[in-house]
Structures are given as C-alpha cells and as structure tokens.
Design a protein around this motif. Sequence first.
Motif, PDB file in Angstrom:
ATOM      1  N   ALA A  21       0.838  -1.211   0.000  1.00 22.09           N
ATOM      2  CA  ALA A  21       0.000   0.000   0.000  1.00 22.09           C
ATOM      3  C   ALA A  21       0.869   1.255   0.000  1.00 22.09           C
ATOM      4  N   LEU A  22       1.893   1.246   0.826  1.00 19.71           N
ATOM      5  CA  LEU A  22       2.770   2.432   0.896  1.00 19.71           C
ATOM      6  C   LEU A  22       3.529   2.631  -0.413  1.00 19.71           C
TER       7      LEU A  22
ATOM      8  N   ARG B  47      -5.173  18.246   2.017  1.00 20.59           N
ATOM      9  CA  ARG B  47      -6.228  17.623   1.214  1.00 20.59           C
ATOM     10  C   ARG B  47      -7.100  18.612   0.444  1.00 20.59           C
ATOM     11  N   ASP B  48      -6.497  19.641  -0.055  1.00 24.35           N
ATOM     12  CA  ASP B  48      -7.236  20.611  -0.859  1.00 24.35           C
ATOM     13  C   ASP B  48      -6.289  21.084  -1.953  1.00 24.35           C
ATOM     14  N   ARG B  49      -6.681  20.804  -3.199  1.00 25.62           N
ATOM     15  CA  ARG B  49      -5.768  21.056  -4.318  1.00 25.62           C
ATOM     16  C   ARG B  49      -5.393  22.538  -4.440  1.00 25.62           C
ATOM     17  N   GLN B 120      -7.325  12.058  -5.509  1.00 28.99           N
ATOM     18  CA  GLN B 120      -7.560  11.309  -6.746  1.00 28.99           C
ATOM     19  C   GLN B 120      -6.456  10.266  -6.902  1.00 28.99           C
ATOM     20  N   ILE B 121      -6.870   9.033  -7.016  1.00 32.19           N
ATOM     21  CA  ILE B 121      -5.880   7.967  -7.172  1.00 32.19           C
ATOM     22  C   ILE B 121      -5.751   7.633  -8.654  1.00 32.19           C
ATOM     23  N   GLY B 122      -4.537   7.596  -9.145  1.00 27.88           N
ATOM     24  CA  GLY B 122      -4.299   7.376 -10.581  1.00 27.88           C
ATOM     25  C   GLY B 122      -4.351   5.911 -10.980  1.00 27.88           C
ATOM     26  N   LEU B 139      -6.690   3.778  -2.252  1.00 23.25           N
ATOM     27  CA  LEU B 139      -7.658   4.654  -1.570  1.00 23.25           C
ATOM     28  C   LEU B 139      -7.597   4.448  -0.067  1.00 23.25           C
ATOM     29  N   ALA B 140      -7.496   3.159   0.324  1.00 23.81           N
ATOM     30  CA  ALA B 140      -7.485   2.840   1.758  1.00 23.81           C
ATOM     31  C   ALA B 140      -6.265   3.463   2.438  1.00 23.81           C
ATOM     32  N   ILE B 141      -5.104   3.364   1.812  1.00 24.87           N
ATOM     33  CA  ILE B 141      -3.888   3.897   2.455  1.00 24.87           C
ATOM     34  C   ILE B 141      -3.934   5.426   2.485  1.00 24.87           C
ATOM     35  N   GLU B 142      -4.464   6.030   1.412  1.00 27.49           N
ATOM     36  CA  GLU B 142      -4.573   7.491   1.413  1.00 27.49           C
ATOM     37  C   GLU B 142      -5.502   7.949   2.532  1.00 27.49           C
ATOM     38  N   ARG B 143      -6.636   7.227   2.679  1.00 26.15           N
ATOM     39  CA  ARG B 143      -7.576   7.582   3.750  1.00 26.15           C
ATOM     40  C   ARG B 143      -6.928   7.387   5.107  1.00 26.15           C
TER      41      ARG B 143
END
Lengths: 175, 203
Positions: A21-22, B47-49, B120-122, B139-143
């Motif tokens: 994940a990282l 978290r704000d572009r 946004q995940i690419g 998405l999970a790791i970003e969250r």
Amino acid sequence: MRERTEKDRAAVDDDPILDRALASLAHFSPAPGFEDRVMARVVTPAPMWIQRLRSRRRSLAATGRLWRLAAGLTVAFTTSTFVLIGFVALNAAGLKESLNGLLAEVGLPIWRALLGITARVAQDAYLLVQSVALPGPVWAAIGVGGSLTMVFNVWMLRRLIQPGAPEMARLNAPH
Amino acid sequence: MTSPLDLSTATDQEVVLQAREGHEAAYRELIRRYQRPVFSLIYRMVRDRELSEDLAQETFVKVLNAIDRYRPEFKFSSWVFKIANNAAIDHLRKKELDTLSLEGGPDAVTPERIEATALQIGDSGESPLDELEARELGLAIERAIGQLRPEYQTCIILRHVEGRPYDEIAEILGLPLGTVKTYIHRARAELRDMLDPLRETMQ
C-alpha cells in the motif's frame, strides 16, 4: 510479554500489505504553469558582474565623502579637459587668429613686464643673500629644513583628512 | 563569469550556486526538481488542491527569495521540505483542526467541497482485477494516512513516498532521530490497524 512486543514490532515492520500500500503512494503534480506562477513572484538577483559593480560602489561609498569629492573633481576635471580640447580642435583657426592678435596687443607687453619684475626681484634677492653673507652649509641646511617641513606638513594634512583620524577626533572632542 | 553548467545533471548545491549568481534557469530547475514532492507532501496533509497549490507556491517563493541565506552544509531538500511542512502545519493549526476528514480535505464542509478535495488515485496499468484491488488499496492507504496525526503523516510521506533517510527526516522536522523512528513505527502500526478490513480480501 517481551516476546510478544517484539513479535508485534516485527509484524509492523514487515507487513507485506502495508508495504504494498505504501509503495503504491504516488506523487501528485500541481496544475500546469506552476513554475511560471512561482517565478512571477520570485525576485532573482542581478547577474554576478552587476552584483560586483554594486558591491564595489558600496565599498567606495563607505570610504567617505572625501573620496566621493575627489572622484567628482576628477570626473569634472576630465570632462572639462575633453570639452576644452574639443572646443579648441573645432575652432582652431579662429582661436589661432584671435590669440595672435591678443598676444601681440596684450600678451607680449605683459610678458615683458613679468620678465622685468622677475629679473629685478631675483637681483634684489641675490644682493640680499650676499649682504647676509651666510656660509654655504647654512644655506644648504636651510634648504633641507624647508623641504622637510613641507613634507611634514603634507603628511600631517593627509592624516587629518583621513576619515576617523585620531588627530581629527582629538580636535573634535568636547573640551 | 562562470562557465555554463548542465543543470539537469548538476547537484542541488551546484544549482543553488548558479541561482545565487542570478541565473533564472537555475531557479526554474530547483522548482522542477521539487514541485511534485513538495506539492504531494502538502496535498496529503491539507487535502485541498487549490490550497496546496497556494501553500506550495508560498514555499517556493520563500525558499527562492531567501536563496542567499541557504547554508550549503545542509541538504537543500531538507530545507525545502522543512518550509513546506511548516507551511502545511501552520495552516492546519490556524484552522484548529486536530483530526482530518476521511473523504475530503480538512477545510471541506459541504458535500461538493468534500468531493472536490478528495484525493484522486491514478491508474496503475494492471489487469482489471489487480487494478481494482490496487485502487482499493491505494484509496485505503490514502484515507488511513489522512487520519494520522500531522507529524506522523509527514514522517510516513517523507519516508515511504520521498524515500528520505531517517536522519534527514529528523533534520526536516527538527526532532531527535529516535523520535522519528518511533513516530514511523507508530504510524505504521496505526496504518496497519486501519488496513485490517482489507487484509482478508487481499490474502
């Protein structure tokens, strides 16, 4: 208990899913034109040669008003000399003619008068020296002493006009 | 006059020297090198572009306008990241937010704003199933990172996204090396717990 803590630590440090994940974390990019937007707000320094000139000017200015005065006088003298040379070169013929006329009417009589006065003064001075009748070595000593006094005066003057000169500080000190 | 230098292969220190001599190309090279890492660090934190762009711009303007004060005995990257991190932390403190929203940026208060500020995940270019899994994991790791304390976030991002060594992270954050190691370990432990629900589907 200790064994369990170490096991937990190892589980955290070597977790393949967490590592995967990282590793999937990517870089985000700012909107196009970011570089230009930043550069519009950045003050870039002047090129090196201009910086050097400025620092030289600053150091010159720091050496005091006297140097600025000397520089100003030099510039004024050089400029006026060039202007004069230019003027003479451009009006050479007319100047020559009027100078010839002036020389004949005014210059020569003045020159003759000056020569007469100089000759008379020199003759009087010679007669005076002869009348005092000092020996040669005394005259030599007077000459050397006079020269040394002049050199000393110039040296003292130079010290006085230097910024922060102790003599000047002493002169300006409140009594 | 200095000889022209190939900026793309020059070290940061060499590029900084050129910048100090007034070469605009050197300034641009420094921006090109660090715009993505700096923007990513700030974006993941606030978290704000739009806001991240502003803070990243502020960071670069501050760095480049003070390039004369940069001390070459330190890494240029450390200096840039330090200023970027401070900018993000200052913003978060100003907003008095100690927790981060899962879906949107910390400033997001309306659903539209939450949508706009969500990360946004690419695309990863894998097979559809793998891609779905990778996307879910991404998405999970970003969250999960969004839920960490700001100092843990910085440590994790600098370590795992930027690949910075521990001692440089310590220099950037102004913390002892041991504290940084502890932060990273604790952050990983928290992330691991937060990824637990995914674990069964992945294994």
